[in-house]
Design a protein around this motif. Structure first.
Motif, short mmCIF file in Angstrom:
data_model
loop_
_atom_site.label_atom_id
_atom_site.label_comp_id
_atom_site.label_asym_id
_atom_site.label_seq_id
_atom_site.Cartn_x
_atom_site.Cartn_y
_atom_site.Cartn_z
N ALA A 15 28.03 30.16 14.17
CA ALA A 15 29.09 31.02 15.11
C ALA A 15 30.17 31.88 14.37
CB ALA A 15 30.01 30.19 16.00
N ASN A 16 30.22 31.55 13.00
CA ASN A 16 31.17 32.39 12.28
C ASN A 16 30.41 33.49 11.24
OD1 ASN A 16 33.36 30.84 13.15
ND2 ASN A 16 32.68 29.32 11.60
N GLY A 17 29.14 33.37 11.52
CA GLY A 17 28.28 34.48 10.76
C GLY A 17 28.07 33.91 9.41
N MET A 18 28.07 32.32 9.09
CA MET A 18 27.77 31.90 7.91
C MET A 18 26.32 31.31 7.79
SD MET A 18 30.56 32.68 5.98
CE MET A 18 32.33 32.30 5.98
N ALA A 19 25.93 31.09 6.41
CA ALA A 19 24.52 30.34 6.22
C ALA A 19 24.73 29.01 6.68
CB ALA A 19 23.93 30.85 5.20
N ALA A 20 23.86 28.49 7.67
CA ALA A 20 24.02 26.89 7.91
C ALA A 20 22.65 26.43 8.08
CB ALA A 20 24.76 26.61 9.27
N GLY A 21 22.60 24.95 8.16
CA GLY A 21 21.14 24.51 8.15
C GLY A 21 20.90 23.59 7.08
N ILE A 22 19.81 22.69 7.03
CA ILE A 22 19.63 21.66 6.08
C ILE A 22 19.12 22.00 4.78
CG2 ILE A 22 19.57 19.74 7.85
CD1 ILE A 22 16.47 19.75 7.60
N ASP A 23 18.12 23.01 4.86
CA ASP A 23 18.10 23.82 3.51
C ASP A 23 19.07 24.48 2.92
OD1 ASP A 23 15.28 23.24 3.68
OD2 ASP A 23 14.49 25.30 3.64
N ASN A 24 20.15 25.11 3.31
CA ASN A 24 20.97 25.79 2.82
C ASN A 24 22.09 24.76 2.30
OD1 ASN A 24 19.79 28.35 3.20
ND2 ASN A 24 21.01 28.39 5.32
#
Length: 262
Positions: free
Chosen positions: A46-55
């Protein structure tokens, strides 16, 4: 779902970094491709950041090696071009192929991809499959993300001109889900867990399901641009990956997609 928000996340808008020569140490921040819509592996939060388990995993590896980094968002096929021409340094979730090895270096595997299909609710029983030839026999259409590697069986199937009527490529995974729900395709090929998560985000969670047929299981790696990353730095990052795969936090992150550490 585990996620991260970090500084130095940039949108890819025709960026041309074109670094001068391969580096053997982290003398500058490494530029890493991220996907906006590849849940649970890589998303834009929601903040425009890269998220997720790979990252999240990649961030641990970079910090373990003392490398600064930043993520850039871009479609998969454009990312392959960017790796080839040295416009980014690292492409996660990459399968090894001989073609890609001509312009890139690869890490050791950091997780496994399980390739299969999602279908419209109720079609998992109706569509009988034991091989890709059943797609032709039943006059079905497979959707898949353009440029993505989905195993040798699908590669051979897609390279046969006679199978062209049974394949539809899409630019991004959410578009494939929309085509599936619109009955423009019958099966969506990729990682079922990712597609189910995306369907929920698109409001289609009750309309799709995983088909029981598993097409392939394959390791995925970090792919490095040979124009910007030296073999020495690639090995250093690979060694950090190997060390990380022995931790409990790694297995908590990837579960049954973890690589073997025996």
């Amino acid at each position: 779902m585990p996620g991260i928000a970090m500084l130095f996340v940039l949108l890819f808008v025709g960026m041309q970094t074109s670094f001068a020569e391969p580096i053997s140490d982290c003398t500058r921040p490494l530029v890493i491709r991220a996907s906006e819509t590849y849940s649970p592996f890589s998303i834009k939060d929601a903040n425009g950041m890269a998220a997720g388990i790979d990252n999240q995993f990649i961030a641990r590896v970079m910090r373990a090696t003392g490398c600064e980094f930043r993520f850039v968002f871009m479609p998969w096929k454009r990312a392959l071009y960017a790796i080839e021409h040295g416009d980014i340094d690292i492409l996660p979730s990459a399968s090894f192929t001989e073609e890609r090895a001509r312009y890139g270096l690869f890490s050791v595997p950091y997780r496994n991809d399980i390739f299969g299909f999602v279908v419209r609710k109720g079609d998992a029983r109706r569509i009988k499959m034991s091989s890709l030839e059943d797609v032709v026999r039943q006059q079905l259409v497979i959707g898949y993300v353009r440029g993505a590697y989905r195993g040798e069986a699908f590669k051979a199937f897609s390279e046969n001109p006679e199978n062209a009527p049974y394949i539809a490529d899409v630019s991004m995974a959410p578009h494939g889900t929309q085509l599936l729900m619109a009955k423009r395709i019958d099966l969506l090929l990729g990682l079922p867990a990712a597609y189910l998560a995306q369907a929920e985000a698109l409001g289609f969670s009750g309309g799709v399901e995983e088909h029981p047929f598993i097409l392939a299981k394959a390791p995925v790696r970090l792919m490095f641009s040979s124009k910007t990353i030296s073999p020495q730095l690639a090995r250093r990052l690979s060694n950090a990956i190997t060390r990380e795969t022995f931790t409990d936090s790694y297995h908590s992150l990837f579960g049954n997609q973890s690589v073997s550490t025996n």
